[in-house]
Write an enzyme that holds these catalytic residues in place. Structure first.
Site, mmCIF file in Angstrom:
data_model
loop_
_atom_site.group_PDB
_atom_site.id
_atom_site.type_symbol
_atom_site.label_atom_id
_atom_site.label_comp_id
_atom_site.label_asym_id
_atom_site.label_seq_id
_atom_site.Cartn_x
_atom_site.Cartn_y
_atom_site.Cartn_z
ATOM 1 N N HIS A 242 0.829 -1.215 0.000
ATOM 2 C CA HIS A 242 0.000 0.000 0.000
ATOM 3 C C HIS A 242 0.865 1.269 0.000
ATOM 4 C CE1 HIS A 242 -3.551 -2.452 0.774
ATOM 5 N NE2 HIS A 242 -3.059 -2.893 1.904
HETATM 6 O O1 RIB Z 1 -5.106 0.738 4.176
HETATM 7 C C1 RIB Z 1 -3.706 0.680 4.126
HETATM 8 C C2 RIB Z 1 -3.109 1.782 4.936
HETATM 9 O O2 RIB Z 1 -3.477 1.622 6.311
HETATM 10 C C3 RIB Z 1 -1.577 1.766 4.932
HETATM 11 O O3 RIB Z 1 -1.110 3.075 5.046
HETATM 12 C C4 RIB Z 1 -1.229 0.976 6.157
HETATM 13 O O4 RIB Z 1 0.049 1.351 6.690
HETATM 14 C C5 RIB Z 1 -2.307 1.413 7.107
HETATM 15 O O5 RIB Z 1 -1.909 2.647 7.674
#
Ligand code: RIB
Ligand code: CA
Length: 319
Positions: A242
């Site tokens: 992500h």
């Molecule tokens: O949904 C993914 C996000 O949420 C990423 O930034 C992960 O680190 C959590 O913070």
């Protein structure tokens, strides 16, 4: 090569946050100048400590500021530890940091830095947007001083990962996201629609481990809980990159399918709270407020990620 993009990262490390920091440090197109910590995956004391520890482990002399400990309005959600481990860094055991955060609160640090050099610095946000929303509200000149804001967050056509509709960063502070999305700052949004197509597999980690490098061991250990969570709940042996995918906005924008749309977030408090929606049919008559990555060449990005980490390891004399 043109001069590197000077950037400040707002983050809630966080296993994938750690990999985003690693990728930024491994990319010559980027000059990471500061890190501001925010609540999110784990509490603010842990995210601040983790930011300091990660940067020291990677031999990066970069200031860290401690930020907000909770969302603007809603109560914090203790979702992160099941994914990122109790420390927030999975099974990785980094030494206690020797450095301290700067004396300023992250909100004041962001205001100071961006007003000192208007339109020179890019801001990345890979956690809840609380710090940035407060900077916008506290200093009217802040928004116009930000060259560009790249955000990991949201789920446009994709389902959510913390509710059936909402993505964690936005759901954790939907009111902050609403303020940021309507601030006028030039935004590039990297939502789950793209990040779930960038899957790091155990075999990819094995390729790094062949170097025998402590950095490779860190990648394996920091992602251990994250991969176990995905295996148990998402049916995939591996995990989505992500936060690292935001870096593609600078180092490989050609891998992203970006569209300009008006995007906002539901703050109504009901079942769809935190849901980000794009006005594809322009029914609101509102002008586009961001570029949104609705698709990505996922495997190409993962290969680029691995290539950069390998080059970082070799540059440190490992492997
Ligand atoms: O949904 C993914 C996000 O949420 C990423 O930034 C992960 O680190 C959590 O913070
Ligand atoms: Ca994060």
């Amino acid at each position: 090569m043109s001069s590197p993009t000077r950037l400040i990262l707002d983050t809630d490390p966080g296993a994938d946050d750690a990999l985003a920091i690693l990728l930024m440090l491994a990319s010559p197109e980027i000059q990471l100048e500061a890190v501001t910590a925010v609540h999110g995956n784990v509490g603010i004391e842990k995210t601040t400590r983790n930011a300091l520890a990660i940067l020291e482990f990677l031999n990066a002399d970069i200031p860290v500021a401690r930020g907000c400990s909770r969302p603007l309005i809603k109560s914090p959600h203790n979702w992160g530890e099941s994914v990122h481990g109790a420390s927030g860094l999975g099974q990785a055991k980094l030494p206690e940091p020797k450095t301290e955060p700067v004396g300023l609160h992250a909100v004041d640090y962001l205001i100071q830095r961006f007003l000192a050099e208007p339109k020179e610095l890019t801001l990345f946000a890979v956690g809840p947007l609380t710090n940035i929303a407060l900077a916008i509200r506290k200093e009217p000149k802040f928004a116009e001083a930000v060259k560009e804001l790249v955000v990991m967050g949201g789920a446009i056509r994709s389902g959510g990962n913390v509710t059936p509709l909402a993505e964690f960063n936005i759901h954790e502070d939907p009111h902050a996201a609403h303020i940021v999305f309507n601030s006028g700052i030039p935004i590039t949004l990297i939502p789950l629609d793209a990040t779930y197509k960038c899957l790091l597999a155990p075999a990819d980690v094995e390729r790094l481990l062949k170097t025998g490098s402590p950095v490779a061991h860190f990648v394996r250990d920091v992602m251990a809980d994250y991969m176990a969570f995905y295996s148990k709940y998402e049916g995939f042996a591996g995990c989505a990159l992500h936060d690292p995918l935001t870096v593609a906005a600078i180092i490989a924008p050609e891998l992203l399918h970006l569209e300009e749309h008006y995007v906002d977030v539901d703050v109504s408090g009901g079942v769809s709270t935190g849901k980000t929606y794009a006005d594809f049919m322009k029914v609101s008559k509102k002008p586009a407020n961001m570029k949104v990555a609705l698709d990505v060449k996922g495997r190409e990005f993962v290969e680029l990620f691995l290539e950069r980490i390998m080059s970082f390891i070799h540059a440190q004399g490992g492997g």
